[in-house]
Write an enzyme that holds these catalytic residues in place. Structure first.
Site, PDB file in Angstrom:
ATOM      1  N   GLN A  17       0.779  -1.247   0.000  1.00  0.00           N
ATOM      2  CA  GLN A  17       0.000   0.000   0.000  1.00  0.00           C
ATOM      3  C   GLN A  17       0.810   1.297   0.000  1.00  0.00           C
ATOM      4  OE1 GLN A  17      -3.442   2.344   2.544  1.00  0.00           O
ATOM      5  NE2 GLN A  17      -3.078   0.235   3.060  1.00  0.00           N
ATOM      6  N   GLU A 139       1.069  -1.338   8.267  1.00  0.00           N
ATOM      7  CA  GLU A 139       0.292  -0.188   8.739  1.00  0.00           C
ATOM      8  C   GLU A 139       0.152  -0.090  10.254  1.00  0.00           C
ATOM      9  OE1 GLU A 139      -1.454   2.455   7.137  1.00  0.00           O
ATOM     10  OE2 GLU A 139      -1.881   3.032   9.198  1.00  0.00           O
ATOM     11  N   ASP A 168       0.585   3.795   6.026  1.00  0.00           N
ATOM     12  CA  ASP A 168       0.856   3.398   4.643  1.00  0.00           C
ATOM     13  C   ASP A 168       0.587   4.541   3.671  1.00  0.00           C
ATOM     14  OD1 ASP A 168       1.691   0.841   5.043  1.00  0.00           O
ATOM     15  OD2 ASP A 168      -0.246  -0.080   4.722  1.00  0.00           O
ATOM     16  N   GLY A 247      -8.014  20.240  19.280  1.00  0.00           N
ATOM     17  CA  GLY A 247      -7.632  21.637  19.131  1.00  0.00           C
ATOM     18  C   GLY A 247      -8.100  22.479  20.303  1.00  0.00           C
ATOM     19  N   GLY A 248      -8.109  23.768  20.103  1.00  0.00           N
ATOM     20  CA  GLY A 248      -8.449  24.694  21.175  1.00  0.00           C
ATOM     21  C   GLY A 248      -9.941  24.875  21.382  1.00  0.00           C
TER      22      GLY A 248
HETATM   23  N1  CAO Z   1      12.167 -10.009  -8.970  1.00  0.00           N
HETATM   24  C1  CAO Z   1      12.835 -10.768  -8.078  1.00  0.00           C
HETATM   25  N2  CAO Z   1      12.752 -10.599  -6.736  1.00  0.00           N
HETATM   26  C2  CAO Z   1      11.948  -9.596  -6.320  1.00  0.00           C
HETATM   27  C3  CAO Z   1      11.244  -8.768  -7.192  1.00  0.00           C
HETATM   28  C4  CAO Z   1      11.383  -8.999  -8.584  1.00  0.00           C
HETATM   29  N3  CAO Z   1      10.744  -8.264  -9.480  1.00  0.00           N
HETATM   30  N4  CAO Z   1      10.547  -7.890  -6.450  1.00  0.00           N
HETATM   31  C5  CAO Z   1      10.796  -8.158  -5.165  1.00  0.00           C
HETATM   32  N5  CAO Z   1      11.650  -9.200  -5.068  1.00  0.00           N
HETATM   33  C6  CAO Z   1      12.184  -9.805  -3.879  1.00  0.00           C
HETATM   34  C7  CAO Z   1      12.919  -8.848  -2.991  1.00  0.00           C
HETATM   35  O1  CAO Z   1      14.186  -8.578  -3.507  1.00  0.00           O
HETATM   36  C8  CAO Z   1      12.938  -9.620  -1.681  1.00  0.00           C
HETATM   37  O2  CAO Z   1      13.962 -10.586  -1.749  1.00  0.00           O
HETATM   38  P1  CAO Z   1      15.012 -10.837  -0.547  1.00  0.00           P
HETATM   39  O3  CAO Z   1      14.180 -11.045   0.677  1.00  0.00           O
HETATM   40  O4  CAO Z   1      15.721 -12.068  -0.979  1.00  0.00           O
HETATM   41  O5  CAO Z   1      15.871  -9.659  -0.442  1.00  0.00           O
HETATM   42  C9  CAO Z   1      11.619 -10.396  -1.724  1.00  0.00           C
HETATM   43  O6  CAO Z   1      11.124 -10.247  -3.051  1.00  0.00           O
HETATM   44  C10 CAO Z   1      10.545  -9.975  -0.763  1.00  0.00           C
HETATM   45  O7  CAO Z   1      10.505  -8.584  -0.578  1.00  0.00           O
HETATM   46  P2  CAO Z   1      10.022  -7.991   0.815  1.00  0.00           P
HETATM   47  O8  CAO Z   1      10.885  -8.526   1.907  1.00  0.00           O
HETATM   48  O9  CAO Z   1       9.957  -6.526   0.683  1.00  0.00           O
HETATM   49  O10 CAO Z   1       8.543  -8.571   0.933  1.00  0.00           O
HETATM   50  P3  CAO Z   1       7.767  -9.182   2.208  1.00  0.00           P
HETATM   51  O11 CAO Z   1       6.463  -9.593   1.655  1.00  0.00           O
HETATM   52  O12 CAO Z   1       8.524 -10.191   2.961  1.00  0.00           O
HETATM   53  O13 CAO Z   1       7.574  -7.910   3.177  1.00  0.00           O
HETATM   54  C11 CAO Z   1       6.800  -5.711   3.772  1.00  0.00           C
HETATM   55  C12 CAO Z   1       6.565  -6.970   2.927  1.00  0.00           C
HETATM   56  C13 CAO Z   1       5.769  -4.693   3.364  1.00  0.00           C
HETATM   57  C14 CAO Z   1       6.613  -6.049   5.261  1.00  0.00           C
HETATM   58  C15 CAO Z   1       8.215  -5.187   3.541  1.00  0.00           C
HETATM   59  O14 CAO Z   1       8.401  -5.013   2.162  1.00  0.00           O
HETATM   60  C16 CAO Z   1       8.498  -3.872   4.245  1.00  0.00           C
HETATM   61  O15 CAO Z   1       8.715  -3.829   5.454  1.00  0.00           O
HETATM   62  N6  CAO Z   1       8.579  -2.793   3.463  1.00  0.00           N
HETATM   63  C17 CAO Z   1       8.942  -1.473   3.974  1.00  0.00           C
HETATM   64  C18 CAO Z   1       7.859  -0.849   4.781  1.00  0.00           C
HETATM   65  C19 CAO Z   1       6.566  -0.756   4.024  1.00  0.00           C
HETATM   66  O16 CAO Z   1       6.464  -0.192   2.966  1.00  0.00           O
HETATM   67  N7  CAO Z   1       5.543  -1.278   4.669  1.00  0.00           N
HETATM   68  C20 CAO Z   1       4.184  -1.004   4.209  1.00  0.00           C
HETATM   69  C21 CAO Z   1       3.647  -2.042   3.393  1.00  0.00           C
HETATM   70  S1  CAO Z   1       1.985  -1.642   3.045  1.00  0.00           S
HETATM   71  O17 CAO Z   1       1.183  -2.215   4.349  1.00  0.00           O
END
Ligand code: CAO
Length: 415
Positions: A17, A139, A168, A247-248
């Protein structure tokens, strides 16, 4: 009509998001947003909370309008070669992977700068530098760690998260502003830069009035506009203030006609000092006008419960819309509690494009929230979200890939 960000190319590495909110806004402002998704998988939200089998979810469609989608495995060499070309061609890379993911992919800031010194690399992370910088964040984690949950809810209840996605979507908006500012600065420096919007920072920024109150509490030990005053207890940290105004001008939520069966038959009422006379007249308490206990905002503060209960006795005789009508005639600030059902049906929101109906090839028509920013010289036409990889061939052609290079990508399952 031209658009504010015409000619700006965004390499959109975002998912879920926060990041997609940012890049959708940039697309609405006219940027060409190329969303890169894992081949065969795509943004995880395409499949989350689906309401129609095998059709992109509303979660995805409502956050990815006006974008193009290419699939690319950026961990295989042929995919990485395409990513390099995209980095050279685009102005901004936006990502909200878990901390370190871009580096692990091999695309460090140094490497990106070497490929394209003018590129802006913009990231959402859960936390800024510090003890939690390596943590993944969603979030509600941001709402809890940014001060929102500890200050939301009622004094005798649990901390609460709010339905507004301040961690988010709120952080996505911060990132978009940072990107636009970096693009502006690049006009004079010629250089790109890193832009970081941390979700904890974004939530805390939106909770700044509570940090204000923390300092007032530390100094005075009491806050007279809080429901804990005058009969309750204050501790050392800002307490949850229920529906008290931040607020106030004191305010709260009062019941309206039908509240017994309708969960949204309520109205937010502000006892604004400027219209105190009108308030007394409207709710049938003219005697308060001459009563010294009610004559000034300061003398009213210990009597807010009594005041709001009198307001409620009056609002309970009217629907929330009737009450708003009557109060607005006297410039008394108030607002009905509007449900999503009511907002969806509100014609004025459709007329301004704040709620839009979008046609989707596999879903059919659906409603979405349009651009909340209205500009007189850069209008927004909301177009549907892309299907997974819908623009892969188109973008690869723009990058000048040969037929055999595309064949290699297919053989590698990189697209
Ligand atoms: N091709 C190949 N690999 C890809 C890719 C692509 N096109 N796009 C993503 N990947 C890989 C990433 O490189 C990552 O690999 P590694 O773990 O080996 O480095 C993997 O996919 C997973 O990415 P991720 O760790 O970001 O995804 P997740 O689902 O485990 O975590 C989230 C999701 C949101 C918790 C995490 O991305 C995060 O903390 N992001 C930052 C904060 C944020 O934006 N949070 C809000 C999300 S909205 O609620």
């Amino acid at each position: 009509m031209s658009k504010a960000l015409d000619g700006i190319r965004i390499l959109d590495f975002t998912h879920v998001q926060s990041g997609p909110t940012c890049t959708q806004l940039l697309a609405w402002l006219g940027a060409d947003v190329i969303k890169v998704e894992k081949a065969g998988v795509g943004d995880i939200t395409r499949q989350q909370l689906r309401d129609i089998p095998d059709v992109d979810s509303l979660y995805f469609t409502m956050l990815n309008h006006n974008k193009r989608s290419i699939t690319l495995d950026t961990k295989v060499p042929s995919g990485q070669a395409v990513l390099e070309k995209l980095i050279k061609r685009c102005d901004v890379l936006v990502e909200n992977f878990a901390p370190g993911a871009l580096d692990r992919m091999g695309f460090t800031w140094e490497r990106i700068q070497a490929l394209n010194p003018a590129m802006i690399v913009a990231s959402v992370k859960g936390f800024g530098p510090g003890p939690y910088e390596d943590c993944k964040v969603y979030e509600n984690v941001a709402q809890c760690t940014g001060g929102a949950a500890s200050t939301t809810g009622f004094d005798d209840g649990l901390p609460l998260v709010t339905g507004a996605q301040i961690g988010d979507s709120g952080t996505g908006l911060n990132l978009a502003l940072g990107i636009v500012a970096a693009l502006y600065q690049r006009k004079t420096t010629g250089r790109g830069q890193k832009v970081l919007a941390a979700m904890q920072d974004g939530v805390l920024n939106l909770c700044r009035i509570k940090l204000r109150d923390q300092q007032r509490l530390a100094r005075d030990g009491v806050m007279k506009e809080y429901p804990q005053y005058p009969h309750g207890q204050f501790g050392t940290a800002v307490p949850r203030a229920g529906n008290a105004s931040g607020g106030g001008q004191p305010g709260t939520i009062v019941k309206c006609k039908g509240w017994e069966t309708d969960p949204n038959a309520y109205l937010y009422f502000v006892a604004q000092a400027q219209v105190w006379e009108a308030i007394c007249e409207v709710i049938g308490k003219p005697e308060w006008l001459t009563d010294p206990h009610f004559s000034s905002p300061a003398t009213r503060l210990p009597r807010l419960t009594e005041i709001f209960s009198a307001v409620e006795n009056w609002t309970k005789t009217l629907s929330k819309f009737e009450a708003m009508q009557r109060l607005s005639e006297h410039d008394i600030p108030c607002g009905p509690i509007l449900s999503m059902e009511e907002l969806m049906a509100e014609p004025s929101l459709r007329a301004t494009g704040t709620i839009v109906e979008v046609e989707h090839p596999t879903r059919g028509p659906y409603l979405s929230v349009g651009n909340p920013i209205k500009m007189s010289d850069s209008s927004t036409e909301v177009t549907r979200s892309p299907l997974l990889g819908e623009h892969t061939d188109e973008v690869l052609a723009e990058l000048g890939l040969t037929v055999s290079e595309v064949a290699t990508l297919r053989a590698d399952k990189a697209i």
